[in-house]
Design an enzyme around this catalytic site. Structure first.
Site, PDB file in Angstrom:
ATOM      1  N   ASP A 199       0.865  -1.183   0.000  1.00 36.40           N
ATOM      2  CA  ASP A 199       0.000   0.000   0.000  1.00 36.40           C
ATOM      3  C   ASP A 199       0.899   1.230   0.000  1.00 36.40           C
ATOM      4  O   ASP A 199       1.837   1.316   0.805  1.00 36.40           O
ATOM      5  CB  ASP A 199      -0.880   0.031   1.248  1.00 36.40           C
ATOM      6  CG  ASP A 199      -2.016  -0.972   1.190  1.00 36.40           C
ATOM      7  OD1 ASP A 199      -2.009  -1.818   0.272  1.00 36.40           O
ATOM      8  OD2 ASP A 199      -2.900  -0.918   2.062  1.00 36.40           O
ATOM      9  N   HIS A 296       4.025  -7.816  -0.151  1.00 36.24           N
ATOM     10  CA  HIS A 296       3.518  -9.035  -0.763  1.00 36.24           C
ATOM     11  C   HIS A 296       4.218  -9.281  -2.099  1.00 36.24           C
ATOM     12  O   HIS A 296       4.806  -8.373  -2.692  1.00 36.24           O
ATOM     13  CB  HIS A 296       2.007  -8.943  -0.965  1.00 36.24           C
ATOM     14  CG  HIS A 296       1.233  -8.878   0.316  1.00 36.24           C
ATOM     15  ND1 HIS A 296       0.346  -9.859   0.713  1.00 36.24           N
ATOM     16  CD2 HIS A 296       1.213  -7.951   1.310  1.00 36.24           C
ATOM     17  CE1 HIS A 296      -0.194  -9.537   1.875  1.00 36.24           C
ATOM     18  NE2 HIS A 296       0.319  -8.369   2.259  1.00 36.24           N
ATOM     19  N   SER A 408       8.142   3.085   4.466  1.00 33.75           N
ATOM     20  CA  SER A 408       9.380   3.363   3.771  1.00 33.75           C
ATOM     21  C   SER A 408       9.123   3.315   2.276  1.00 33.75           C
ATOM     22  O   SER A 408       8.083   3.778   1.817  1.00 33.75           O
ATOM     23  CB  SER A 408      10.478   2.393   4.187  1.00 33.75           C
ATOM     24  OG  SER A 408      11.724   2.835   3.693  1.00 33.75           O
TER      25      SER A 408
END
Length: 453
Positions: A199, A296, A408
C-alpha cells in the site's frame, strides 16, 4: 582663575556615578523579580491565598532562589511549545506550496541544502534502534485502544481492517506490522498483469533504457539501478545500439552476471537464456507511516538471491528526495532478485530513519540495522543464494514476503513483454502501466498489463 581638574579624574568620577546608578537599577529589578517569584510560589503552595507561602518566599535569598527556579519551568515549556508550533506551521505552509505547484503542473527539482549535510553526521542508526526499543515496550491493555486510535487519526489508518482487536496488540510495534482481515486486499487474478506489492503512493515508474539504467529520484537528479541492486546484480541491462549488437551484448552480460548463481543453479540459467528479449521497467512506491506495512509478492516468481546493504538511514519523505543525493542507494536496504515467467525481477525494500528493521518472512534469521563494528565500513553487502540445488524460493502472487516496522519505500524492477516493432508503431503485446504518478495503490492492485500475442 578657575581651578582645572585633570581629564582622567573627570572620567573616573563619571564612571563611578554610572556604576552606582546601574547597581541601583539592578537591585531594584532583582527586588521586583523576587516579589513576582515569591507571589507565584505562594500561590502554588496556597491556592486559596495563604500568606505563609508568600512570606516564606520573600525571606532569605537561598529560599527565594530555590523556589524561584520553579518560575522558569512554565516559561521554558511555553517557549518549546511555541517553537514546535512555529516549525509545524512552517512545514504545513511549505507542503501547501508544494501541492499548489503540483496542481499547476510544476515539477519539483532537486535542491540540496545544509540540512541534508547535517543529517549525515547524526547517529541515525542508533536513534532508529532506540526508537525500535521504545516501540516494542508493552502498553497497558486499557490504554491500547486510545493509543492506536490516536495514531490512526494522526496518520489516517483504517482500524476496521485490522485482523485482531486493538487490545491484542501488545505494543506499537505489533500494531504497525499488523495483518489484515481476509479479503481486505483482493489480488487481481489476471495472469497478464503485475500487482502492487504494498500500500502506498506511486512516486516514479517507467522503462529503463541504455546500459546505465538510471531512475529519476526527482527532477534534476537520478540514481543508478546497478548501484541500487549491487555490483553482482543479475540485471540484464542492454547497451544502446542496433538490435543485433543488443542481443550479443545481452548474451555477454548474462554469461557474466549469471555465472556465480548458475554454478549452483544450472536450471536457472537455462530458463533465462531460453526467455525472449524483454523490456526492463521500474516502479517506486512510498509507504507512509499510516499505511499497511507488509510487503507481498507482485507475481508468481522464484527468488534466487538476497542482498543486505547496511547503509545509512536517512528519511525518505518528499523533502529528503529533493535534498539528499542517491537517497535510496545510500540507505540500508534488502534486495531480492530472481526470475518470473517474463524474465528478470528484483524487489528492493529501502529502510529509513526509525525504520531500519526490515524482516523477511522467507528468512526470519535476517537482522537489519545491526551496530557497525567500524565507523566507515567498506565490506560488500551480505549475500545469500536461495536453494542452490533448484530455482530458488517460490513466491506466489499476493503472498506475504516481508514487513517494514513503519513506512518506507519499495523499488520494483522487472522485465515485461515488449514487441519488436519499428519505432513509432504500437503493439497490443506491449507492457503498459495502468497507474499514474501520485496515485494511491493497494496490495493486489494491478500496476500494469499486457496482452498475449
Amino acid at each position: 582663575m578657575k581651578p582645572r581638574f585633570p581629564q582622567n579624574v573627570y572620567f573616573l568620577a563619571r564612571y563611578s556615578y554610572l556604576r552606582r546608578f546601574q547597581h541601583s537599577q539592578r537591585r531594584t529589578f532583582s527586588s521586583f523579580l523576587n516579589n513576582i517569584r515569591s507571589n507565584y510560589s505562594g500561590a502554588r503552595a496556597s491556592p486559596l491565598g495563604g500568606s505563609s507561602g508568600a512570606g516564606a518566599g520573600a525571606g532569605g535569598g537561598g529560599t527565594g532562589d530555590s523556589k524561584g527556579n520553579a518560575f522558569l519551568v512554565p516559561g521554558a515549556t511555553m517557549a518549546t511549545i511555541l517553537m514546535l508550533g512555529a516549525l509545524h506551521a512552517r512545514r504545513l505552509y511549505e507542503d501547501k506550496k508544494i501541492e499548489e505547484k503540483r496542481e499547476k503542473g510544476i515539477e519539483l527539482e532537486f535542491h540540496p541544502d545544509i540540512k541534508a549535510s547535517f543529517l549525515g553526521v547524526l547517529p541515525l542508526r542508533s536513534i532508529s534502534r532506540a526508537w525500535g526499543s521504545f516501540m516494542s515496550l508493552e502498553i497497558p491493555v486499557w490504554m491500547r485502544p486510545y493509543a492506536y486510535k490516536a495514531w490512526a487519526r494522526a496518520f489516517h489508518s483504517n482500524l476496521e481492517e485490522a485482523a485482531l482487536p486493538l487490545e491484542e496488540y501488545t505494543s506499537l510495534q505489533d500494531f504497525f506490522v499488523r495483518s489484515l482481515k481476509e479479503g481486505c486486499r483482493p489480488i487481481d487474478p489476471d495472469p497478464c498483469c503485475l500487482v502492487s506489492p504494498v500500500d502506498g503512493t506511486v512516486l516514479r515508474f517507467g522503462e529503463l533504457k541504455g546500459n546505465r539504467g538510471m531512475i529519476e529520484q526527482v527532477k534534476g537528479h537520478s540514481y543508478s539501478v546497478p548501484a541500487l541492486l549491487g555490483n553482482n546484480s543479475l540485471l540484464p541491462m542492454e547497451p544502446e545500439g542496433k538490435n543485433e549488437s543488443k542481443e550479443e551484448a545481452v548474451g555477454d552480460k548474462s554469461d557474466k552476471s549469471w555465472l556465480r548463481v548458475s554454478l549452483a543453479s544450472p536450471k536457472l540459467r537455462e530458463n533465462v537464456s531460453a526467455s525472449p528479449m524483454k523490456g526492463l521497467y521500474y516502479c517506486v512506491i512510498y509507504l507512509k507511516p499510516g499505511d499497511y506495512h507488509r510487503i507481498h509478492s507482485p507475481a508468481d516468481w522464484n527468488a534466487t538471491v538476497r542482498r543486505h546493504f547496511a547503509g545509512r538511514l536517512f528519511p525518505v519523505n518528499e523533502r529528503a528526495t529533493r535534498t539528499i543525493r542517491n537517497l535510496y542507494v545510500e540507505n540500508e536496504r534488502v534486495v531480492l532478485e530472481g526470475i518470473w515467467k517474463e524474465g528478470f525481477m528484483a524487489l528492493a525494500a529501502v529502510g529509513a530513519t526509525n525504520i531500519g528493521s526490515i524482516e523477511l518472512f522467507i528468512e526470519p534469521e535476517l537482522r537489519t540495522n545491526k551496530p557497525k563494528k567500524k565507523l566507515f565500513p567498506t565490506e560488500p553487502p551480505e549475500e545469500r543464494v536461495y536453494d542452490p540445488e533448484g530455482l530458488g524460493l517460490r513466491l506466489e502472487k499476493g503472498k506475504e514476503v516481508a514487513v517494514f516496522n513503519m513506512g518506507s519505500t519499495v523499488v520494483l524492477i522487472f522485465q515485461a513483454p515488449t514487441a519488436n516493432t519499428p519505432e513509432g508503431s504500437s503493439s497490443s503485446s506491449d507492457y503498459r502501466f495502468c497507474v499514474k504518478q501520485g496515485d494511491r495503490v493497494r496490495v493486489g492492485q494491478a500496476l500494469g498489463r499486457w496482452k498475449e500475442e
